[in-house]
Design a protein around this motif. Structure first.
Motif, short mmCIF file in Angstrom:
data_model
loop_
_atom_site.label_atom_id
_atom_site.label_comp_id
_atom_site.label_asym_id
_atom_site.label_seq_id
_atom_site.Cartn_x
_atom_site.Cartn_y
_atom_site.Cartn_z
N VAL A 109 -5.27 -1.28 -12.12
CA VAL A 109 -5.40 -2.51 -12.92
C VAL A 109 -4.22 -2.67 -13.86
CG1 VAL A 109 -6.76 -3.57 -14.80
CG2 VAL A 109 -7.91 -2.70 -12.77
N VAL A 110 -3.81 -1.59 -14.51
CA VAL A 110 -2.68 -1.66 -15.45
C VAL A 110 -1.42 -2.11 -14.72
CG1 VAL A 110 -1.12 -0.26 -16.86
CG2 VAL A 110 -3.59 -0.04 -17.15
N LEU A 111 -1.13 -1.51 -13.57
CA LEU A 111 0.07 -1.88 -12.83
C LEU A 111 0.01 -3.32 -12.34
CD1 LEU A 111 0.71 1.36 -10.74
CD2 LEU A 111 1.98 0.57 -12.73
N TYR A 112 -1.12 -3.71 -11.79
CA TYR A 112 -1.23 -5.03 -11.17
C TYR A 112 -1.32 -6.15 -12.21
CZ TYR A 112 -2.78 -8.68 -7.97
OH TYR A 112 -2.89 -9.84 -7.24
N TYR A 113 -2.20 -6.01 -13.19
CA TYR A 113 -2.42 -7.09 -14.14
C TYR A 113 -1.55 -7.01 -15.39
CZ TYR A 113 -6.43 -8.52 -11.40
OH TYR A 113 -7.23 -8.96 -10.39
N PHE A 114 -1.38 -5.81 -15.93
CA PHE A 114 -0.65 -5.68 -17.18
C PHE A 114 0.85 -5.53 -16.98
CE2 PHE A 114 -4.97 -4.55 -18.14
CZ PHE A 114 -5.20 -5.10 -19.38
N ARG A 115 1.27 -5.04 -15.81
CA ARG A 115 2.69 -4.88 -15.51
C ARG A 115 3.16 -5.93 -14.50
NH1 ARG A 115 4.18 -3.44 -19.60
NH2 ARG A 115 6.23 -3.33 -18.68
N ASP A 116 2.29 -6.85 -14.12
CA ASP A 116 2.62 -7.96 -13.21
C ASP A 116 3.24 -7.51 -11.89
OD1 ASP A 116 1.67 -9.90 -14.99
OD2 ASP A 116 3.57 -9.91 -16.07
N MET A 117 2.75 -6.42 -11.34
CA MET A 117 3.23 -5.98 -10.04
C MET A 117 2.35 -6.62 -8.97
SD MET A 117 4.02 -1.96 -10.64
CE MET A 117 5.50 -1.80 -9.67
N ASP A 118 2.91 -6.89 -7.80
CA ASP A 118 2.10 -7.40 -6.70
C ASP A 118 1.44 -6.20 -6.00
OD1 ASP A 118 4.20 -6.25 -5.31
OD2 ASP A 118 4.91 -8.12 -4.43
N THR A 119 0.61 -6.50 -4.98
CA THR A 119 -0.10 -5.40 -4.31
C THR A 119 0.87 -4.46 -3.60
OG1 THR A 119 -0.52 -6.82 -2.40
CG2 THR A 119 -2.30 -6.61 -4.02
N ALA A 120 1.95 -5.00 -3.03
CA ALA A 120 2.92 -4.15 -2.34
C ALA A 120 3.60 -3.21 -3.32
CB ALA A 120 3.95 -5.01 -1.61
N GLY A 121 4.03 -3.72 -4.46
CA GLY A 121 4.68 -2.89 -5.46
C GLY A 121 3.73 -1.85 -6.04
N THR A 122 2.50 -2.26 -6.31
CA THR A 122 1.50 -1.34 -6.84
C THR A 122 1.23 -0.23 -5.82
OG1 THR A 122 0.50 -3.12 -8.13
CG2 THR A 122 -0.84 -1.16 -7.77
N ALA A 123 1.09 -0.62 -4.55
CA ALA A 123 0.86 0.37 -3.49
C ALA A 123 2.01 1.34 -3.38
CB ALA A 123 0.64 -0.35 -2.15
N GLU A 124 3.23 0.83 -3.50
CA GLU A 124 4.41 1.70 -3.41
C GLU A 124 4.44 2.70 -4.55
OE1 GLU A 124 9.25 1.36 -3.65
OE2 GLU A 124 8.12 -0.43 -3.13
N VAL A 125 4.17 2.24 -5.76
CA VAL A 125 4.18 3.12 -6.92
C VAL A 125 3.10 4.19 -6.81
CG1 VAL A 125 3.72 3.21 -9.41
CG2 VAL A 125 5.28 1.49 -8.48
N LEU A 126 1.91 3.79 -6.37
CA LEU A 126 0.79 4.72 -6.29
C LEU A 126 0.82 5.58 -5.03
CD1 LEU A 126 -2.10 2.44 -7.59
CD2 LEU A 126 -0.84 4.20 -8.84
N GLY A 127 1.64 5.19 -4.06
CA GLY A 127 1.71 5.95 -2.81
C GLY A 127 0.47 5.80 -1.96
N VAL A 128 -0.12 4.60 -2.00
CA VAL A 128 -1.32 4.31 -1.21
C VAL A 128 -1.08 3.02 -0.42
CG1 VAL A 128 -2.87 5.44 -2.87
CG2 VAL A 128 -2.44 2.99 -3.07
N PRO A 129 -1.89 2.77 0.62
CA PRO A 129 -1.75 1.51 1.36
C PRO A 129 -2.14 0.31 0.50
CG PRO A 129 -3.04 3.13 2.61
CD PRO A 129 -2.84 3.69 1.24
N GLN A 130 -1.63 -0.87 0.87
CA GLN A 130 -1.97 -2.09 0.14
C GLN A 130 -3.47 -2.35 0.17
OE1 GLN A 130 0.33 -5.72 0.45
NE2 GLN A 130 1.99 -4.57 1.42
N GLY A 131 -4.12 -2.03 1.28
CA GLY A 131 -5.57 -2.22 1.37
C GLY A 131 -6.32 -1.41 0.33
N THR A 132 -5.82 -0.23 0.02
CA THR A 132 -6.44 0.61 -1.01
C THR A 132 -6.29 -0.05 -2.38
OG1 THR A 132 -5.99 2.60 0.28
CG2 THR A 132 -6.42 2.90 -2.08
#
Length: 156
Positions: A109-132
């Motif tokens: 939530v912090v990465l996506y909403y508070f840091r304005d990252m999209d799902t692809a960027g959030t997935a890349e940072v977390l090392g998980v698939p976009q679906g996750t």
């Protein structure tokens, strides 16, 4: 490295404040992130965006601290805000609700909403698939809705 610190330092510090319970921990995370980035700078590919790379280092450093604290017999947890103070007191229940989320959901939530990252960027940072990322966001929204409805007594 000075150029990167000038360009990305403020956003990185905001992320550190969003992840940590207090200013001191955020300061430590910020310093540790830059030290690790400096140590790993030779592995950075200048053809790729820098911000996702430094964000990944920050999140992984944060996770390492959490793992170390979980294994420690002494847990020096200080009370404090989990996020920088919201501009309006109307947002305080939201910040508190986000603070109460499980760590995986909270970081997403912090990465996506508070840091304005999209799902692809959030997935890349977390090392998980976009679906996750999408499923974590969906679960987090449901939990936040329940908590906020219970707190306000009204339906969103």
């Amino acid at each position: 490295m000075d150029q990167y610190i000038r360009q990305y330092g403020r956003r990185l510090y905001g992320l550190c404040r969003s992840l940590c319970r207090n200013v001191q921990d955020a300061d430590d995370l910020y310093q540790d992130t830059w030290l690790k980035a400096l140590d790993k700078l030779d592995s950075y590919d200048p053809g790729l965006p820098f911000e996702p790379w430094i964000t990944r280092i920050c999140v992984n450093t944060y996770r390492n601290v959490l793992r170390r604290l979980a294994r420690s017999p002494v847990r020096p947890m200080e009370e404090g805000e989990d996020f920088p103070a919201p501009d309006s007191p109307d947002y305080a229940p939201l910040y508190e609700a986000v603070h109460g989320l499980p760590e995986k959901l909270r970081v997403t939530v912090v990465l996506y909403y508070f840091r304005d990252m999209d799902t692809a960027g959030t997935a890349e940072v977390l090392g998980v698939p976009q679906g996750t990322v999408k499923s974590r966001l969906s679960k987090a929204r449901k939990l936040l809705k329940e908590v906020l409805e219970d707190a306000s007594g009204s339906s969103f």
